[in-house]
Design a protein around this motif. Sequence first.
Motif, short mmCIF file in Angstrom:
data_model
loop_
_atom_site.label_atom_id
_atom_site.label_comp_id
_atom_site.label_asym_id
_atom_site.label_seq_id
_atom_site.Cartn_x
_atom_site.Cartn_y
_atom_site.Cartn_z
N LEU A 153 0.84 -1.19 0.00
CA LEU A 153 0.00 0.00 0.00
C LEU A 153 0.88 1.25 0.00
O LEU A 153 1.76 1.41 0.85
N SER A 154 0.66 2.13 -0.98
CA SER A 154 1.49 3.34 -1.09
C SER A 154 1.21 4.29 0.07
O SER A 154 0.16 4.22 0.72
N ASP A 155 2.13 5.21 0.31
CA ASP A 155 1.98 6.15 1.42
C ASP A 155 0.73 7.02 1.24
O ASP A 155 -0.01 7.27 2.20
N SER A 156 0.49 7.49 0.02
CA SER A 156 -0.66 8.37 -0.21
C SER A 156 -1.98 7.61 -0.02
O SER A 156 -2.93 8.14 0.57
N ASP A 157 -2.03 6.38 -0.52
CA ASP A 157 -3.25 5.58 -0.36
C ASP A 157 -3.44 5.15 1.09
O ASP A 157 -4.57 5.06 1.58
N ARG A 158 -2.34 4.89 1.77
CA ARG A 158 -2.42 4.55 3.19
C ARG A 158 -3.02 5.73 3.98
O ARG A 158 -3.86 5.53 4.86
N GLU A 159 -2.57 6.93 3.65
CA GLU A 159 -3.10 8.12 4.32
C GLU A 159 -4.58 8.30 4.02
O GLU A 159 -5.37 8.64 4.91
N LEU A 160 -4.97 8.07 2.76
CA LEU A 160 -6.38 8.19 2.38
C LEU A 160 -7.25 7.24 3.21
O LEU A 160 -8.28 7.64 3.78
N LEU A 161 -6.84 5.98 3.29
CA LEU A 161 -7.63 4.99 4.02
C LEU A 161 -7.62 5.27 5.52
O LEU A 161 -8.65 5.16 6.19
N SER A 162 -6.46 5.65 6.04
CA SER A 162 -6.37 5.94 7.47
C SER A 162 -7.28 7.11 7.85
O SER A 162 -8.00 7.05 8.86
N ASP A 163 -7.25 8.18 7.07
CA ASP A 163 -8.07 9.34 7.36
C ASP A 163 -9.56 9.00 7.26
O ASP A 163 -10.37 9.46 8.07
N THR A 164 -9.92 8.20 6.25
CA THR A 164 -11.32 7.85 6.05
C THR A 164 -11.83 6.94 7.17
O THR A 164 -12.95 7.11 7.67
N LEU A 165 -11.00 6.00 7.60
CA LEU A 165 -11.41 5.07 8.65
C LEU A 165 -11.49 5.73 10.03
O LEU A 165 -12.31 5.35 10.86
N SER A 166 -10.67 6.73 10.25
CA SER A 166 -10.65 7.36 11.57
C SER A 166 -11.62 8.54 11.67
O SER A 166 -12.21 8.77 12.73
N GLY A 167 -11.83 9.27 10.56
CA GLY A 167 -12.69 10.46 10.59
C GLY A 167 -14.17 10.13 10.64
O GLY A 167 -14.83 10.30 11.68
N PRO A 168 -14.76 9.64 9.53
CA PRO A 168 -16.20 9.34 9.53
C PRO A 168 -16.60 8.34 10.59
O PRO A 168 -17.68 8.43 11.17
N SER A 169 -15.73 7.38 10.88
CA SER A 169 -16.06 6.37 11.88
C SER A 169 -16.31 7.00 13.24
O SER A 169 -17.28 6.68 13.94
N ALA A 170 -15.43 7.89 13.63
CA ALA A 170 -15.58 8.54 14.93
C ALA A 170 -16.88 9.34 15.00
O ALA A 170 -17.60 9.30 16.00
N ALA A 171 -17.19 10.05 13.92
CA ALA A 171 -18.40 10.88 13.91
C ALA A 171 -19.66 10.02 13.94
O ALA A 171 -20.59 10.27 14.71
N ILE A 172 -19.70 8.98 13.10
CA ILE A 172 -20.89 8.12 13.04
C ILE A 172 -21.05 7.34 14.33
O ILE A 172 -22.16 7.14 14.83
N GLY A 173 -19.93 6.91 14.92
CA GLY A 173 -19.99 6.10 16.13
C GLY A 173 -20.57 6.84 17.32
O GLY A 173 -21.03 6.22 18.28
#
Length: 280
Positions: A153-173
């Motif tokens: 997994l490339s650094d840019s794609d890793r950042e994309l997935l990490s941000d998506t998993l941590s941001g919306p998840s926290a809000a929805i949870g």
Amino acid sequence: MEPWELRRAVEAGRATASELGLQVDDVVVINNSDRVVLRLLPCDALARVAPSGHLVDSEFEVEVARRLADVDAPVAELDPRVGPRVYLRDAFAISLWTYYEPVGSEIAPADYADALMRHHAALRQIDLDAPHFTDRVAEALREVNDREQSPELSDSDRELLSDTLSGPSAAIGLEKAGDQLLHGEPHPGNLLRTRRGPLFVDLATCCRGPIEFDLAHAPEEVGKHYAGADHGLIHRCRALGWAMFSAWRWRRDDQLPDRDHWRAEGLNQVRAALDRCGRG
């Protein structure tokens, strides 16, 4: 599964069913991923065979199916000719299910929504200790953040997935007032067309969360037929769902067929879903 492991899985499924008194002269592989789905003939049973490391998930799935059968949920049923349990053989966990012959064409969005509403209603009638969807998100996030588990997994794609998993998840949870038991992944591949109508399969993903998390796995038109759904929340959950899907695809040991295609497709869908949320 690799060919050598698939052969062992097929034999484990065949032998288990035979010892339980079902006639098995032929085996058809319906799906081959981290676990396999087999049609056993002429007894016409369906065997789900997973490595024994997935025993807990297999037992959970059987328990979900057993309880939902008591409340007339639109789900595939365990094979009534054998005990409702998971069988262990040659390092595989095997469960036996009813086989349903596919009928008709693609399920219409309104019928899909109706099946999901009835499934949710049935889930509200049972008491089950199931994880919250955010627990699954946290697991996916750990995979993404562990470079040894996702080395390609490339650094840019890793950042994309990490941000998506941590941001919306926290809000929805945080919005747990409307949480209930969910299917977890009611995408079209987990909804059968049968003479009984649409039936959901793959019940091991059952979790708690908002109904929009389930709707995010269904085709977009389905949400329009589900009364009371929050469409903004569906879009946020869809971004999260695709990020989770992508996290699993980038695991070093992922065995999904055509994995390279789904790696690229998953990332594209994450970006598209974020655009729909106004975040792209």
